[in-house]
Design an enzyme around this catalytic site. Sequence first.
Site, PDB file in Angstrom:
ATOM      1  N   HIS A  86      -8.332  21.470  -4.368  1.00 39.48           N
ATOM      2  CA  HIS A  86      -8.042  22.496  -5.169  1.00 39.48           C
ATOM      3  C   HIS A  86      -7.197  23.664  -4.609  1.00 39.48           C
ATOM      4  O   HIS A  86      -7.667  24.038  -3.652  1.00 39.48           O
ATOM      5  CB  HIS A  86      -9.466  23.290  -5.720  1.00 39.48           C
ATOM      6  CG  HIS A  86      -9.325  23.997  -6.849  1.00 39.48           C
ATOM      7  ND1 HIS A  86     -10.400  25.010  -7.144  1.00 39.48           N
ATOM      8  CD2 HIS A  86      -8.705  24.166  -8.123  1.00 39.48           C
ATOM      9  CE1 HIS A  86     -10.106  25.625  -8.385  1.00 39.48           C
ATOM     10  NE2 HIS A  86      -9.000  25.009  -8.970  1.00 39.48           N
ATOM     11  N   HIS A 134     -13.090  17.987 -15.556  1.00 36.56           N
ATOM     12  CA  HIS A 134     -12.260  19.012 -14.999  1.00 36.56           C
ATOM     13  C   HIS A 134     -12.383  19.014 -13.398  1.00 36.56           C
ATOM     14  O   HIS A 134     -13.546  19.019 -13.141  1.00 36.56           O
ATOM     15  CB  HIS A 134     -12.548  20.430 -15.558  1.00 36.56           C
ATOM     16  CG  HIS A 134     -11.560  21.530 -15.105  1.00 36.56           C
ATOM     17  ND1 HIS A 134     -12.115  22.405 -14.077  1.00 36.56           N
ATOM     18  CD2 HIS A 134     -10.380  22.095 -15.028  1.00 36.56           C
ATOM     19  CE1 HIS A 134     -11.306  23.338 -13.900  1.00 36.56           C
ATOM     20  NE2 HIS A 134     -10.167  23.091 -14.383  1.00 36.56           N
TER      21      HIS A 134
END
Length: 585
Positions: A171, A125
Amino acid sequence: MIHSPMSKQTYRVCFCFQRRFRIPPAEPPNGIKTLFNQYSENNLMDANHLQRFLVEVQKQDKATIADAETIITQNTPFIFHRKGFNLEAFFRYLVSATNSVLSPSHSASQDMTAPLSHYFIYTGHNSYLTGNQLSSDCSDVPIIQALERGVRVIELDIWPNSTKDDVLVLHGRTLTTPVELRTCLMSIKNHAFSASEYPVVVTLEDHLTTDLQAKVAEMIHQIFEDMLFTPDKDCLEEFPSPESLRKRVMISTKPPKEYLKGEKSAKKGNGSQEKDSSVEAWGGEIPSSADDDSDDSDDDDDEDLQADNVASEYKSLIAIHAGKGKGGLDDWLKVDPDKVRRLSLSEHELEKAAKTHGPQIVRFTQRNILRVYPKGTRFNSSNYNPLVGWMHGAQMVAFNMQGYGRSLWLMQGMFRANGGCGYVKKPQLLLKGGDEIFDPRIQLPVTMTLKAIVDIGIQITLYMGEGWYYDFEHTHFDAYSPPDFYARIGIAGVLADSVIKKTKMVEDSWNPAWNEEFEFCITVPELALLRIEVHEYDMSEKDDFAGQTCLPVKELSKGIRSVPLYSQKGDIYPSVKLLMSLNTL
């Protein structure tokens, strides 16, 4: 390694007082001495004796005299001693890496010809993050490290750069520093098959314009060339097998809803950071997400890719389509007989769904792929209990590989199975259809009738440990004396199998000899992991971590075996190991 019998260590207790401890060599436990006497003659275990030991104790039915001669030769440093083992040489062989508890083979031993949906897949992830979810650097280094550990699913969040003419990996809506997409893709190409030849799936978290999608499609084709698997149809009717996809790269993505529908404000994480449990004692180390109702800010409310807002060349390279649909859970879990897809749920969404839709989730994962990802409040890159996903057939239980702790140790343990290839075949009970669909909410009894997947139990004798003397400073555990080690040993698995036990503490010893037996009843060995942790008792502070391992029960070698231990980060210690025996009941 053997300590000199005269080795001593000095500990300063105060300015004028010192304690000296003799450090004896690691000695063969009494059980090993008994076996040596049984399988030797005149204090010598020759090839004939060793071959009988391998067959009768180690359960290596096909071991030959030639095999025994090779073992003696490889484990005897002096040529004139190679007629056989004395007690010390036999003991050193037992604790050596050549006598490992797992098969040394790095090739897959399971059937690899079933569809991808029949396997648990080693999944990362936010694979590009070097640390926490808010401010760490984005880099291709953690991607390379993950691939070299056998991870098969790499996730990249892709965003336009400030001038909207190139693509970055970062991110989104955080302070993480970006890395170029091309750099990440090149590193995937160069390292994809360093640990395993089975397929790598690149999941793209897409926030791009149509023009940039076209640019990404061109970049992917240019970099991966013939390595790239592209389907013949818009959607696959069934997933190919890992065997048919050796050394291939697959793309999986969801639609770019955020960018195309306008920027939405970032969801505010109102949960507190979870405490890092990697150095705590055994209890409470794998928290449930039920105490936090906030979903991941990386919410995956997928819709099918629409032709009018997706570059055609981009859509054509997607092998695994992500889609959740517009309805509720019943719609999400519908099984389409004509096509397969990937559904993504946060860990919290899965736990809620499992309470009411357990069998439906299992049925969905028999044909389709379920990806589970960490909730958004795990800012420190911690992880969750992977067994919840595995018990429901979820193939892609996505983990922060930089988020150290017990949850990640379970993940690493599961994927030590099947030669470490990154794919582990799901147990048959998760693949049965009709009226036999498995309900994970039901606690399985030990006497259940699924004989094909049930072992009555295993018996383990934990003899001893050694190697800390070499891998740690002599005051690492205790400033005033040698360490006081104890071990925790147990099973992680379905509810009926999960158990924890503890050895006695051995005081003032670098080579603790526990010599304790444990028995475990196991109903679903395919989902069972043997967990061992060693800690050093500290009367005034938290006990010190001294090593851990998680091992797939189905692949444990029988007999007396060497068990290497790993650090909190999952790196193997050079010298620290345990000696244990394992037999089925």
